[in-house]
Design an enzyme around this catalytic site. Structure first.
Site, PDB file in Angstrom:
ATOM      1  N   GLU D  45       0.863  -1.190   0.000  1.00 52.29           N
ATOM      2  CA  GLU D  45       0.000   0.000   0.000  1.00 52.29           C
ATOM      3  C   GLU D  45       0.890   1.228   0.000  1.00 52.29           C
ATOM      4  O   GLU D  45       1.798   1.338   0.818  1.00 52.29           O
ATOM      5  CB  GLU D  45      -0.833   0.072   1.284  1.00 52.29           C
ATOM      6  N   ASP D  56      -5.893   8.813  10.579  1.00 53.16           N
ATOM      7  CA  ASP D  56      -4.614   8.229  10.940  1.00 53.16           C
ATOM      8  C   ASP D  56      -4.139   8.675  12.301  1.00 53.16           C
ATOM      9  O   ASP D  56      -4.430   9.789  12.737  1.00 53.16           O
ATOM     10  CB  ASP D  56      -3.562   8.594   9.886  1.00 53.16           C
ATOM     11  N   TYR D 169     -10.870  -4.992   3.326  1.00 49.84           N
ATOM     12  CA  TYR D 169     -10.015  -4.475   4.406  1.00 49.84           C
ATOM     13  C   TYR D 169     -10.817  -4.562   5.695  1.00 49.84           C
ATOM     14  O   TYR D 169     -11.762  -3.798   5.906  1.00 49.84           O
ATOM     15  CB  TYR D 169      -9.636  -3.034   4.082  1.00 49.84           C
TER      16      TYR D 169
END
Lengths: 391, 255, 391, 255
Positions: D45, D56, D169
């Site tokens: 990725e 994040d 995912y």
């Protein structure tokens, strides 16, 4: 001009004609329909009246006794009861043909209110403020200047509120013809205590009606902080003839009534003649006025309005001391409990309500006059609590 | 034997001077009062220092602070007067804010005045409307309660001078005590008006400081000089005698 | 969830269930009679609504054109329109069984409002605030703590408002079950822009009635400052279908729209997807969000609510820039002229009214939304003017 | 010829690693992607630095700042991919916030991905409700739009996995990216549930950092390791190759 033996007009001959003219104007206009209509319009459409009567449910439940109501003078334009009096006096001044307002101020609240009224009425304003206070409250000085007022720094005496009062009276003697002294509290020579009461009585006039319509009955007690005593006399006034309503004035005990760091005039004071009135004062046996102390700049005054001295003597009202510590605790308590940051002045009244409410019954009612908002006090409270604030 | 104020001033061209009791200390105060009397002051006003002298300008405020620093109390002021009386027979007048007298007790204060032969008292914050009780007691103790008349008094003047005793204190300008360069010609007319209403002598004060000013008030029986004298003491706190005498003699020479 | 092509829910999958639950609750309660009654009670008896519609006669006369009216949101409890939205969202949160409110704040106004509501509702509150802002507005941090809230210092990114929004969304993903994110402006994923509009629409709902009853007709123009756009959408909402009422959003031009020191999103921005919505943003050609600038902390935001982007595209509303200088002049002008110290945000709207009023006729009417009071700004204005204030 | 992601991962025990393009600079980024592929990463990725990486944690935020300092732009990221493609055939996936793709233009972005053989794209802020337009274009360009499923997705899972491509995912914990010590056992059940609904491989991520964690996800076709790898690069910005290889080999050994 007297309340029992208190009151009068103990002022220089030079000022008597001016003060008499104010008395004549006040006595004329207080019953004049057009004046009253214009005042009501100013109250409703500028000062943001009527102020709420707020049921402090969280606090009432937490204390487990009487139902506590706040009269929310903090929601007025400029954030305190001061505006009621200032609008009234400015309107009298306008009717008298005056074009210039002068006023004393301590921490700056009354000065800001006077500057506000002057801006609205298109008048000049000059505000007298002790140097100690201009140093501590520089932001309020700038606020008055933003409103178009000129601020005079008073560097005589102890350079605080009482000296500012002295200086404003002096200024008045120098320029009487176009100038009106807007006195900020229920003190000074007649007609000021009576006039201030008249304009501040809107507090109890509204509250009395609000209690009757919202709860169906009058409060059992009305509690208000007392410095000079304008918010308190306004909160008491229309309840005085309701003999079952206990009236309680809360004085600033500062660091305690057994210390010299106090401003509890009824508790510790004696009869005297000062600032144009016979009343009670904190003073030496010789009649020298004491320097006084309270965390609250608005209660930090060595005297009290003459009608309060009288109400105390005849036991129609009771005057009790609350210390800095107790007031700060109350300040913090209602912030957390009701989401209201009240003035440290008003927090003295809240503190006393916290003492008596738990011993009252749930069907009893207390009105606390929240005379002003506390944004102005947040920095001082932080300092008091030892919290570092870098501004 | 101290003469009555009226008697002293009825000759005209009287000179009344002012000091603050205890400025710069109580011993020097006594000396200065005596010096003023010896230089020709017809009456001496003795100010009692107050924490909040709101009718006074900066000069006298500072004198009050010096007196306070010297430990001024009402008792010490009476002690001063007692000492002064052993050295001079000049008529004395207190100038004091009402609270000093009120907290001492009106009658007790007047009794002390009588005991130490202080002939009169000026209380700038006790106007006509509030003075009845005190005036009655002052009469009882044969002390003069000095009335003030100002340029703003207007139609109040007849009532005020009706109670006049000692002298009528004519406030010659607007404002507070202090020396000014230009005094109003209106004061002259005011003095004339008062002279027509009463036999009590008129004394003009508030702002008199220069010899050439006194001639403007030829219709008054006396002039009162306060701040100008206090300034001399401030400039020469411990040896003002000769400066005071020079000043008083200069004023009296042209008067 | 869209206004034309703007809006949507551009958020992580992890948050979608939470945001959907809020949307469901909002859509249920917005038409629920008991909810609406409780909200009205909070508005009337806590927030101090209705707010005045004030005819600024001095200013109108001085400018010599249109009649200017201020909608006085500054008179609300806590001093700004923010409380309307916060009370509404807190009530939704309570109905959803949430016990903890989280919120972002820039200068601190929304944080204080959220902390206030949490105190009133007896909920926990945690406020996220960029480190730049906690340093500049230490007093507001303490104010939130007084109200019982915990303040988290956000030291990521540029450490200002947009980073606080990021951090609050992150916090929400970590603790969804008991927590409600009280978003402060008309931005973010659906239903937030719609929900904020719903609660702020009380401004135009009241104003529309007040204009009709006080003046007999609607205003010709409604002017409001736009950062994220909550006070503006509230001021516009009920006038949108009145096609003759011009709607004008005033953006913060900062030091000028030709500089990088600006926050004028509609004027200088482009379409993007950020903070959960498709709207217009100040950003690089690559879609990196710009640091932005305005003297007004409340307008210092790189985006704008999606409905504003839509109203601009369809030309139902017009968006204009006002610089720091112009806003400060307006701030000073209405202080002197009307005795009102308005927020520097609101002063942007006043500044634009000052531009257009002189060219309008005396029988025309402008409403300026005075979204908040300016006491919080006095120190910053003094600094801007180079006045030394020692606090 | 680059293999499809599904093909690579269908064997199970896949390892997906993550780097931020341009961290610490674009030359080293290329080296690290190649090193990861050589060490056995099945898919890499590539994160595109964003000014506001709100999904994040601190580790990747800091990597974004390093990449921004290295002058990251969308164009430079494509240049990086072009170079990487000359050195490895490992399947590549972009991880980027939607705004980067939106401002570039959805279709223009997908065209570049096709040109440089980037197989898939993860956009954490483009949920099911908003992805229709992009997904249709991704199909047109034969790029995999990677769907995310979380422990909170619940009844949304069937709809989400219906559109799955490349891999699913699986977000193994609540919160943002970052290494955690304790991962929820609920994630295992979530993977089982997804496996029953789709043939697209499942890859589990968010918080995987230790070799002993990967065995908990034996039912997943792959694990995704992001922050742990970014931390290695942060610790050894200019010579991370051997540390990355040691880490990947260690993970793959127990997997």
């Amino acid at each position: 001009g007297y309340y029992g033996e208190y009151g009068g007009q103990f002022i220089p001959e030079l000022l008597m004609p001016a003060v008499s003219a104010v008395a004549d104007a006040f006595n004329h206009y207080k019953d004049d329909a057009a004046f009253k209509d214009e005042l009501k319009d100013l109250f409703d459409n500028y000062a943001n009246r009527p102020s709420l009567l707020y049921h402090a449910k969280n606090m009432s439940k937490d204390l487990g006794g009487a139902q506590i109501y706040f009269k929310r003078e903090d929601l007025n334009h400029t954030g305190a009861h001061k505006i009621n009096n200032v609008l009234g006096q400015a309107l009298i001044a306008q009717r008298m043909g005056k074009t210039r307002l002068i006023a004393e101020t301590g921490a700056g609240q009354h000065g800001v209110a006077t500057a506000t009224a002057a801006a609205l009425f298109g008048m000049e304003a000059e505000i007298f403020m002790g140097k100690e206070d201009t140093d501590r409250q520089a932001l309020n000085v700038y606020r008055m200047e933003l409103l178009g007022a000129k601020v005079h720094v008073v560097d005589t005496g102890t350079m605080v509120l009482k000296d500012a009062v002295n200086a404003t009276f002096q200024e008045w003697t120098k320029r009487i013809d176009d100038t009106f002294y807007v006195l900020g509290s229920a003190v000074g020579p007649y007609p000021f205590p009576e006039m201030v009461k008249y304009f501040q009585s809107i507090i109890s006039e509204e509250a009395r009606e609000q209690f009757l319509s919202q709860t169906g009955k009058l409060p059992d007690a009305v509690i208000a902080a007392v410095g000079g005593g304008s918010n308190a006399i306004g909160a008491f006034s229309k309840f005085i003839s309701d003999r079952d309503v206990a009236l309680i004035g809360v004085e600033a005990a500062g660091k305690g009534i057994h210390t010299t760091q106090t401003a509890a005039t009824i508790t510790n004071g004696s009869q005297g003649i000062f600032h144009g009135m016979k009343s009670k004062f904190l003073q030496s046996p010789d009649g020298q006025i004491d320097p006084v102390y309270s965390i609250s700049a608005g209660l930090d005054y060595p005297g009290i309005g003459p009608e309060h001295a009288y109400l105390s003597d005849i036991k129609r009202a009771q005057y009790v001391p609350i210390t800095d510590d107790e007031a700060v605790q109350a300040f913090e308590y209602i912030a957390r409990t009701e989401g209201i940051i009240a003035a440290i002045e008003s927090s003295h009244a809240v503190a006393y309500a916290m003492k008596i409410a738990p011993n009252m019954k749930p069907d009893q009612q207390i009105m606390v006059n929240l005379s002003g908002r506390g944004d102005k006090d947040v920095a001082a409270i932080a300092r008091y609590k030892g919290v570092e604030i870098n501004e | 034997m101290v003469e009555k104020i009226e008697t002293v001033l009825k000759h005209g061209k009287g000179f009344i001077s002012f000091v603050v009791a205890g400025d710069p200390n109580f011993d020097k105060s006594a000396d200065y009062i005596v010096a003023l009397a010896e230089a020709g002051a017809d009456v001496v006003e003795i100010g009692i220092a107050f924490s909040d002298p709101s009718a006074d300008g900066e000069t006298i405020m500072k004198a009050d602070l010096r007196a306070a620093a010297a430990g001024s109390t009402t008792t010490k002021v009476f002690e001063l007067v007692e000492k002064v009386r052993q050295r001079t027979q000049v008529p004395l007048v207190f100038l004091t804010y009402t609270n000093t007298v009120f907290t001492y007790g009106y009658e007790a204060f007047l009794a002390k005045m009588k005991q130490y032969e202080v002939q009169g008292i000026i209380m700038p914050d006790l106007p006509l409307e509030e003075q009845a009780e005190f005036v009655a007691l002052a009469e009882k103790y044969q002390r003069s309660f000095i009335q003030l008349v100002t340029l703003k008094s207007g139609k109040r003047i007849p009532d005020i001078v009706k109670h006049a005793s000692g002298f009528v204190y004519v406030v010659s300008s607007l404002g507070i005590t202090g020396t000014r360069q230009n005094l109003s010609a209106d004061a002259y007319d005011l003095i004339t008006q008062i002279n027509q209403l009463t036999d009590v002598p008129t004394a003009v004060g508030f702002g008199v400081s220069h010899p050439d000013q006194v001639s403007q008030f030829s219709n008054a029986q006396a002039v009162i000089v306060g701040s100008a004298i206090v300034k001399i003491i401030a400039a020469h706190p411990f040896d003002a005698e000769q400066y005071l005498q020079t000043f008083v003699k200069g004023m009296k020479a042209v008067w």
